[in-house]
Structures are given as C-alpha cells and as structure tokens.
Design an enzyme around this catalytic site. Sequence first.
Site, PDB file in Angstrom:
ATOM      1  N   CYS A 185      37.052   1.062  -0.038  1.00 16.48           N
ATOM      2  CA  CYS A 185      37.784   1.256  -1.320  1.00 16.48           C
ATOM      3  C   CYS A 185      38.223   2.492  -1.836  1.00 16.48           C
ATOM      4  O   CYS A 185      38.961   2.468  -2.678  1.00 16.48           O
ATOM      5  CB  CYS A 185      36.912   0.443  -2.484  1.00 16.48           C
ATOM      6  SG  CYS A 185      36.344  -1.355  -1.764  1.00 16.48           S
ATOM      7  N   HIS A 231      39.562   2.114  -8.923  1.00 10.03           N
ATOM      8  CA  HIS A 231      39.385   1.026  -7.775  1.00 10.03           C
ATOM      9  C   HIS A 231      39.185  -0.350  -8.657  1.00 10.03           C
ATOM     10  O   HIS A 231      38.426  -0.369  -9.804  1.00 10.03           O
ATOM     11  CB  HIS A 231      38.073   1.055  -7.002  1.00 10.03           C
ATOM     12  CG  HIS A 231      38.041   0.055  -6.007  1.00 10.03           C
ATOM     13  ND1 HIS A 231      39.061  -0.537  -5.374  1.00 10.03           N
ATOM     14  CD2 HIS A 231      36.834  -0.521  -5.654  1.00 10.03           C
ATOM     15  CE1 HIS A 231      38.655  -1.495  -4.655  1.00 10.03           C
ATOM     16  NE2 HIS A 231      37.352  -1.637  -5.080  1.00 10.03           N
ATOM     17  N   ASN A 264      40.819  -7.563  -5.740  1.00  9.92           N
ATOM     18  CA  ASN A 264      40.182  -6.545  -5.169  1.00  9.92           C
ATOM     19  C   ASN A 264      41.171  -6.202  -3.785  1.00  9.92           C
ATOM     20  O   ASN A 264      40.475  -6.908  -2.770  1.00  9.92           O
ATOM     21  CB  ASN A 264      38.692  -6.604  -5.211  1.00  9.92           C
ATOM     22  CG  ASN A 264      38.127  -5.299  -4.328  1.00  9.92           C
ATOM     23  OD1 ASN A 264      38.791  -4.611  -3.894  1.00  9.92           O
ATOM     24  ND2 ASN A 264      36.799  -5.162  -4.828  1.00  9.92           N
TER      25      ASN A 264
END
Length: 316
Positions: free
Chosen positions: A113, A241, A272
């Site tokens: 990520c 993020h 996500n």
Amino acid sequence: MTAGSRIVAMGHYQPSRVVTNDDLARIIDTNDAWIRDRVGIAERRIADAETVADMATFAAEKALAGSGLTAADIDMVVVATCSSEDRCPNVATRVAAKLGVAAPAAFDLNTACSGFSYALGTADHAIRAGATRNAIVIGVEKLSDLTDWTDRSTAVLFGDGAGAAVVSAVPEGQEPGVGPVLWGSVPDKGDVLRIEGWQPYIKQEGQIVFRWATTALAPLALQACERAGVRPEELAAFVPHQANTRIIDGIVKRLGLGPDVVIAKDLVESGNTSAASIPLALSKLVERREVPSGAPVLLFGFGGGLTYAGQVVRCP
Ligand code: UT7
C-alpha cells in the site's frame, strides 16, 4: 542534473462494476452498518476482464493526455503493485508496449500500500540524477484476484483500480514539485499483512496494523513535511493511503493541519486499493479542481511489510 521533478498531470481508472456493502451481505455474514462504522467504505469497484496492465494503461493514457507530452517523451515507466498476474514480464513493460513507449527503463516495485510514494520517490531520484527526464509512475491493484470471498474480515475491505502520474524534470530555476521522500518499514512485524505462496489470499492481523497506523505514522508524516520545508498548517490537502476512515481521522488529529485542508476519503466509494489508493484519490482531487495547482499536498502510504513512504508534492 536538474533541481528536481514535479507531477505534471494525473489520471485514474476504475472498473465500472460497483459492489455495495449490501451486495457483500448477500454472500457473507456482514452488514452495511458494520462496514461503514468500522472501516468507512460504502462501495468498491471490482474488475471483470480488465487485467492489472489494462487498468494501469488506462490511467497512464489519461495522465499522458493531460501532460502535453507524448509516448516518445517518456523514458521511464514505474509500476507499484502487489497484485500483478505474472511474475515476468513485469507490468511496466506491458504498459509501455500498450502506450507505445519505445525503449523506457521499465520496472515494477512492490511495497504493497505504500507503493506509489516509493515509486514516486524512486522516479524523482532518477530524474535528479539525470538518468530520466519524463517518467510515468503508476499505482495499480487487482486485489479482487487475491481476495478470499468467504473471509468477511478481508473481503469487505479491498477494491480494484489504478492511478498514474506523469513526472518530469523541472526547468532550471524553478522550484521542485516533489518533496524529499520519507520512507521506511518495520521488518520484524512485516508478516502481519501478507499475500503468501500459491494460495495467495490476503491475510492480515487487522488490529495490529490498525494500532501501528494510528500511533506510529503521524510523526513520520510530519517528518516528510519537515524534509520538504513545509509546515503542516500550510498544506492544502492530505492524501493518505485509503484503508480506514478511523485511521485517517486518527492521523489527521495529530498532524496539526489548517482548517481548510482537504482530506482525501476516496475509500468511501473505492474501498482499499492498496498501491492505487493514493494516485487514484489525488487524481480525483485534481480532476474536481478541489486543490489549487501548485498548492502543497502531503501523500502518505502505509501497509504490507509495514512499509511506509510519503512526500509533499505540488498539486499538478
Ligand atoms: O491497507 C493496508 C493497511 N491495512 C490497514 O490499515 C487495516 C488496519 N486495520 C483495520 O482497519 C481494522 O482492524 C479492520 C477494519 C480490518 C477490522 O476492524 P476492527 O475494528 O479491528 O475489527 P475486529 O477485527 O476487532 O473485529 C471486531 C468484531 C469481531 O467480532 P467479535 O469477535 O467481537 O464478536 C469480528 O468477528 O467484528 C467482527 N467482524 C465483522 N462483522 C461484520 C469482522 N469483520 C466483520 C465484517 N462484518 N466484515
């Protein structure tokens, strides 16, 4: 040698198929209220036929179109991803072929990520060293391929998509638009988020990641500001993020941002998307003109391997 680099243009791509929390509640034991309260996601986009390279290319084409450059001007393609379908060739060369970039330095980078900020930092360093003039930097994920759709602790979290930036050397005498990267990791806790071996489903000790994200990251994000010589209250936007709104709110509370700062919360509609989450969210802010061109924006990624990376960039 050049004084540095800047993001000239952004682009993004998301698959058209929307999967809502209610859709998931029909296949696993979950519900819309739990997902919204505990994570902040309302829906996510899931790819059908699109490959990782397809999504990356669609995002890169848009960024290239907005940059005023052509494929002939590009000499580096960097793809941040942890979900490439094949080990070789890498995604970057496939994207370069689809874009018609003839002979670029082309490589993938996997820090899950935090990948986009790692890739942006790497491209910036290459430009500063004179090895590159115009790079395409992409964050892309097809996490739906790596999701165990019977595991409610992960299936509700992730989505697919891509975001891309064209990053160029700044002309002599101009301020750089990409600040120094602050990057690192916590290797001894690296296994708390993993996609292992031949049955590669995402697994994570969510609470450990959550605790780390809400305690360790704000001071690191402040270091990224310090390296850029930008005070947090001067930031026009914060693009972290996109894992969990509670994590974002927890970090924001400790940063000391100004009252009018824009906080990216694209996860509400995108889930996500790991390495794609920051460029996807930034590209949408740019497209909606929510942040003035040239204004300082803090990017900060974190995730698998407990890697993290961030930098202040000037909004394209
Ligand atoms: O992107 C890479 C970085 N990753 C992250 O930043 C993720 C960080 N972690 C998190 O965001 C959170 O830990 C999660 C969103 C993953 C989980 O939230 P949580 O508040 O830590 O929930 P939990 O795992 O402690 O579970 C609480 C309860 C459990 O039930 P009991 O044992 O209390 O009865 C779970 O079984 O919630 C239950 N639960 C669910 N309920 C409905 C877990 N998943 C679900 C679900 N729907 N999808």
